[in-house]
Motif scaffolding. Sequence first.
Motif, PDB file in Angstrom:
ATOM      1  N   UNK A   1       0.508  -1.669   0.402  1.00 52.81           N
ATOM      2  CA  UNK A   1       0.048  -0.357   0.126  1.00 52.81           C
ATOM      3  C   UNK A   1       0.980   1.305  -0.121  1.00 52.81           C
ATOM      4  N   UNK A   2       1.932   1.119   0.373  1.00 52.83           N
ATOM      5  CA  UNK A   2       3.005   2.265   1.184  1.00 52.83           C
ATOM      6  C   UNK A   2       3.862   2.630  -0.026  1.00 52.83           C
ATOM      7  N   UNK A   3       3.901   1.415  -1.189  1.00 52.27           N
ATOM      8  CA  UNK A   3       4.369   1.468  -2.717  1.00 52.27           C
ATOM      9  C   UNK A   3       3.686   2.206  -3.437  1.00 52.27           C
ATOM     10  N   UNK A   4       2.033   1.957  -2.855  1.00 51.39           N
ATOM     11  CA  UNK A   4       1.400   2.126  -5.046  1.00 51.39           C
ATOM     12  C   UNK A   4       1.270   4.095  -4.212  1.00 51.39           C
TER      13      UNK A   4
ATOM     14  N   UNK B   1       5.495   6.323  -0.800  1.00 53.05           N
ATOM     15  CA  UNK B   1       6.216   7.062   0.510  1.00 53.05           C
ATOM     16  C   UNK B   1       6.667   5.654   0.741  1.00 53.05           C
ATOM     17  N   UNK B   2       7.988   6.584  -0.109  1.00 52.37           N
ATOM     18  CA  UNK B   2       8.868   5.517   0.527  1.00 52.37           C
ATOM     19  C   UNK B   2      10.127   5.571   1.941  1.00 52.37           C
ATOM     20  N   UNK B   3       9.708   6.715   2.489  1.00 51.01           N
ATOM     21  CA  UNK B   3      10.049   6.591   3.949  1.00 51.01           C
ATOM     22  C   UNK B   3       9.277   5.807   4.854  1.00 51.01           C
ATOM     23  N   UNK B   4       8.212   5.891   4.928  1.00 51.44           N
ATOM     24  CA  UNK B   4       7.432   5.054   5.466  1.00 51.44           C
ATOM     25  C   UNK B   4       7.612   3.486   5.680  1.00 51.44           C
ATOM     26  N   UNK B   5       7.587   3.492   3.659  1.00 50.69           N
ATOM     27  CA  UNK B   5       8.437   1.724   3.845  1.00 50.69           C
ATOM     28  C   UNK B   5       8.968   1.391   4.127  1.00 50.69           C
ATOM     29  N   UNK B   6       9.915   2.146   4.756  1.00 52.18           N
ATOM     30  CA  UNK B   6      11.492   2.119   4.894  1.00 52.18           C
ATOM     31  C   UNK B   6      11.410   2.265   6.498  1.00 52.18           C
ATOM     32  N   UNK B   7      10.507   3.081   6.957  1.00 55.05           N
ATOM     33  CA  UNK B   7      10.356   2.307   8.515  1.00 55.05           C
ATOM     34  C   UNK B   7       9.358   1.021   8.622  1.00 55.05           C
ATOM     35  N   UNK B   8       8.680   1.009   7.957  1.00 47.91           N
ATOM     36  CA  UNK B   8       8.165   0.139   8.558  1.00 47.91           C
ATOM     37  C   UNK B   8       8.613  -1.690   8.157  1.00 47.91           C
ATOM     38  N   UNK B   9       9.200  -1.131   7.600  1.00 47.57           N
ATOM     39  CA  UNK B   9       9.918  -2.637   6.560  1.00 47.57           C
ATOM     40  C   UNK B   9      11.173  -3.430   8.190  1.00 47.57           C
ATOM     41  N   UNK B  10      11.979  -1.740   8.556  1.00 42.10           N
ATOM     42  CA  UNK B  10      12.880  -1.885   9.227  1.00 42.10           C
ATOM     43  C   UNK B  10      12.263  -2.104  10.628  1.00 42.10           C
ATOM     44  N   UNK B  11      10.741  -1.942  10.844  1.00 41.74           N
ATOM     45  CA  UNK B  11       9.712  -2.266  12.366  1.00 41.74           C
ATOM     46  C   UNK B  11      10.018  -4.091  12.169  1.00 41.74           C
ATOM     47  N   UNK B  12      10.108  -5.314  11.065  1.00 38.04           N
ATOM     48  CA  UNK B  12       9.475  -6.010  10.426  1.00 38.04           C
ATOM     49  C   UNK B  12      10.690  -6.689  10.847  1.00 38.04           C
TER      50      UNK B  12
END
Length: 472
Positions: free
Chosen positions: A292-295, A298-309
Amino acid sequence: MSRFKPEKDKKIGDKYILKEFLGDGSYGYVWKAMRLEDGEVVALKIPKKQESGDKVLKEGSKLQGHTHPHIIDIKWMGRVNGVFVIEMEYFESHTLAEEIREYGTIKPRLFSNLYDIFFQVLDAVEFMHSLKVCHGDIKPANILLSEKVKITDFGTSRLIEDLFIETIGEGTCGFIAPEVVSSQKRYLSSDIYSLGALLYFLLTGKKVYEGLVQVINDTPYKKPCEINSNIPKKVEEVILKALTRDPDERYSTVEKLRRDLEVAISSEDKEGTVESYSFEISEHSWLEEVGKLYKEEKWQEAERFLLQQKVNGVGPDLKLHLAYVQYKQENFYNSLDILEDIEINRIEGIRQDNFEEELYFLKAKVYVALREYEKALQLYENLSMLNSDLKYKYRWAITNGLNGNLDRAIKLLEEVNQEEPGQLIVLKKLAYAYHQKKDYNKARGYFKYVSKLVPDDRGVQEKLEMYDKFLN
């Protein structure tokens, strides 16, 4: 023209007038339109990103000139006054997904009706496979219902340039074969899996998997009879064989799947029903969330989300996504470091080839961004040798041009143009390459061709005006 905004009563050249908005997908808009030359009502698919139009439904284009009672006809595709459109048969209908959303079920919900729907889909896919065409996205949203059943949207998943931007929610994740997750590749055998997933859904009301991570992890799922005891055991056997994880152990053809299903149905007198259907996702995995973030870019948000995983461990899939978001943020060295750290042998065997291909494709793009052209050239050449997808040869050509190998770039671009003629992006590159080489006559010829496709391109017109002034 990079974008075109369709609206009611808007004309596209002297060929079409838009009449009614029908739908909006990841690839493009669909409009009911009138063809001006004869007044025929057609459906037009208009890519949101017009520059991607020439990655022209490579699979679907093979169906031009062929008709089938259960496939939406592709009548024509090309540019009209610079706007890329795909003209299709207009079929007054609603999708299977829409019917389920509105009524909570399929009407009637008797097995006999559900089998009838499925066999019509089988007819369509069997015909496509006879032409060596893979549908690539069999799901309820692409099945149209009216007095008969028709399928649509074949091959559109191949047009998504960024490999991680997936159709999510009610669609692809519940019906996609495991070997092609996070990949632009599709195979005839992956259609067989999707057919098994569709029949599972029709007879149980549930999807095999709710999310892409479940598909990747081979999460156990309930057998059809565990959900709906009315399903005959022999029918369940057919479904489970189609859903076999290893593509080599599935049905090898639609014809064999059909034959076994017909036998399984004929051996049982039991008529069943399905209580209800659900598209609800009970588990939003990180793949769906980051998609959803890719679409939304929102690349910075996507990075933060992935780091949380990362607290749950960092497997190869997560690392590839982390490398991707670093690339999109132009953190190229970070991206390369992550790519170098990925262990391919940790990927399941049936996914390794596709995963490795996507990894090398991303790594090549990173090398280009870092101007390490020799390394990128080696990767693009290897990818071109291993895969017939011309996107690799095209990027191999462009990288040769960036590296000063103009003759090599032109030769590769000419090969791409011969194999898939008329692609605007390739023609423009050829025009500029010949101009750079000072072969102005050839450059003018290509610019004239481009001008016919996109008459409002000011840069092209300026080049032609200059040639007319100095070459005549």
